[in-house]
Write an enzyme that holds these catalytic residues in place. Structure first.
Site, PDB file in Angstrom:
ATOM      1  N   ASP A 234      -8.786   9.796  -0.452  1.00 48.75           N
ATOM      2  CA  ASP A 234      -8.110   8.828  -1.331  1.00 48.75           C
ATOM      3  C   ASP A 234      -9.066   7.721  -1.769  1.00 48.75           C
ATOM      4  OD1 ASP A 234      -5.905   8.100  -2.796  1.00 48.75           O
ATOM      5  OD2 ASP A 234      -4.944   6.951  -1.203  1.00 48.75           O
TER       6      ASP A 234
ATOM      7  N   GLY B 297       0.819  -1.200   0.000  1.00 54.12           N
ATOM      8  CA  GLY B 297       0.000   0.000   0.000  1.00 54.12           C
ATOM      9  C   GLY B 297       0.849   1.244   0.000  1.00 54.12           C
TER      10      GLY B 297
END
EC number: 2.7.11.1
Length: 424
Positions: free
Chosen positions: A254, A136
């Site tokens: 996001d 990530g």
């Protein structure tokens, strides 16, 4: 008298020429002298021994060169040592400040759930980090298992700038909330500079894996129009809860397919709150020092305040872009980048909807299913209006997706033409 001087003059001239010849042969023809001088000595000639010899001493050129080189090397080494000590000192101080910041937050946060684990417990939980699930923006994710056998995903935060902020954001935003469409944080670890977040395990990974897949069977059997609508509605409900259902409004910043995880039944859950920001429920405009998010999903006002203030409507824009990708199976691209031959995704979909043409994922379906996908695209086009005031709230989006699809009006063009587009 003239004759007496001539022999003397001739003799002296001959001796001088002979001496010059001997000197020339010696200095330029002797390999011995060249070798002597290169080794740091001085070449000389002995008339008694009738040969050259090498004079060595502490002031030779080689010794001078070695001394100069050693001085420079010592100076460079000193500089490197000072720089290293200074860097380590600043890094230690920086890490100590982050650690203090995190511990102060955790002290204020309290001892309620999620559970705090030690690093040794996390390492055992993740089976020494053998099975990596993915990477990530803020760390690597590994598959793990709680002591009671419940599968989990363990995210180890990497050493990077803003690590403390990312950790605090995650714990503060989703640590105490529980919603069907938001991934659940089960525990965390903060031990020195080693930090981890333990989430519920999502076996079907992210939405990105499916909407951009090259396997046509996925679109035919999984992402059918009805399922697309269910996934979009689930994401919208999760975002509505973040914006309206919490004590403090949570702005995600996001929203994108990679951060939408799917459970066993392919129900969507919003994840990765590393860029999230808390604000008051009645706070309409948020102040940010820099744009945050992922290129292609970032609202125009995050680039330039000429488009309006940053607010929860910035998340609405990201949601709209995500839905456009879902209905088209294409990645969106920023209109300012790429070749001129690339078609900006919102423009491409807008023209398809206006002209009544089929979208990529509406092939081989009934007319009713095609209408559902078309209406889903219309909702997305409303969400990506460049003026934040023209975008609906997530509450209104949920209402549009649950019962008012048939009454939707076509929005104005949600993009600015290249000729008239203001640059940030």
């Amino acid at each position: 008298p003239m004759s007496d001087k001539l022999p003397i003059s001739f003799k002296e001239s001959a001796e001088r020429m002979l001496s010059f010849a001997e000197t020339t042969v010696y200095w330029y023809g002797s390999y011995y002298c060249v070798h002597c001088e290169r080794s740091g000595g001085r070449c000389a000639f002995s008339s008694q021994r009738d040969r050259q010899f090498c004079m060595r001493g502490p002031h030779g050129s080689r010794i001078k060169v070695i001394a100069a080189t050693s001085s420079v090397a010592a100076f460079v080494l000193l500089l490197l040592t000072v720089a290293t000590v200074l860097y380590l000192s600043l890094k230690t101080r920086y890490n100590a400040e982050i650690h203090m910041k995190v511990e102060m937050f955790l002290k204020t946060y309290g001892t309620s759930k999620p559970t705090r684990y030690t690093f040794s417990e996390v390492k055992k939980m993740a089976r020494r980090f053998k099975e990596k699930l993915g990477q990530g923006g803020f760390g690597s994710v590994y598959k793990g298992e709680l002591p009671n056998g419940v599968p989990v995903a363990v995210k180890m935060l990497e050493n990077s700038t803003g690590e403390g902020e990312s950790f605090i954001n995650e714990v503060a935003t989703i640590g105490l909330i529980h919603h069907a469409n938001i991934v659940r944080l089960l525990g965390f670890c903060s031990e020195g500079m080693r930090r981890a977040l333990i989430y519920e395990f999502m076996p079907n990974e992210s939405l990105e894996k499916y909407i951009f897949s090259d396997d046509s069977n996925i679109f035919q059997n999984l992402l059918v129009p009805e399922k697309l609508l269910d996934i979009a509605l689930g994401i919208a409900r999760g975002m509505e809860y973040l914006h309206q259902g919490c004590n403090q409004r949570i702005l995600h910043f996001d929203i994108k397919p990679h951060n939408i995880l799917l459970d066993y039944n392919f129900n969507p859950k919003i994840s990765d709150f590393g860029l999230a920001k808390l604000c008051a429920r009645d706070q309409s405009i948020v102040t940010l020092t820099a744009a945050r998010g992922t290129m292609g999903y970032i609202a125009p006002e995050l680039y330039s305040r000429n488009f309006g203030g940053v607010s929860y409507k910035s998340d609405v824009y990201s949601f709209g872009m995500l839905v456009l990708e879902m209905v088209s199976g294409r990645r969106n691209s920023d209109p300012r980048i790429g070749s001129q031959d690339d078609v900006y995704l919102p423009e491409w979909i807008y023209e398809k909807v206006i002209n009544g043409e089929e979208l990529a994922l509406t092939l081989e379906t009934t007319q009713e299913e095609k209408d559902k996908v078309r209406q889903l695209a219309v909702v997305a086009l409303w969400c990506i209006q460049w003026n934040p005031r023209n975008r609906p709230s997530m509450t209104k989006v949920v209402n549009m997706l649950t019962g008012r699809l048939q009454s939707l009006q076509m929005p104005p063009k949600p993009f600015v033409s290249y000729e008239n587009e203001p640059m940030p």
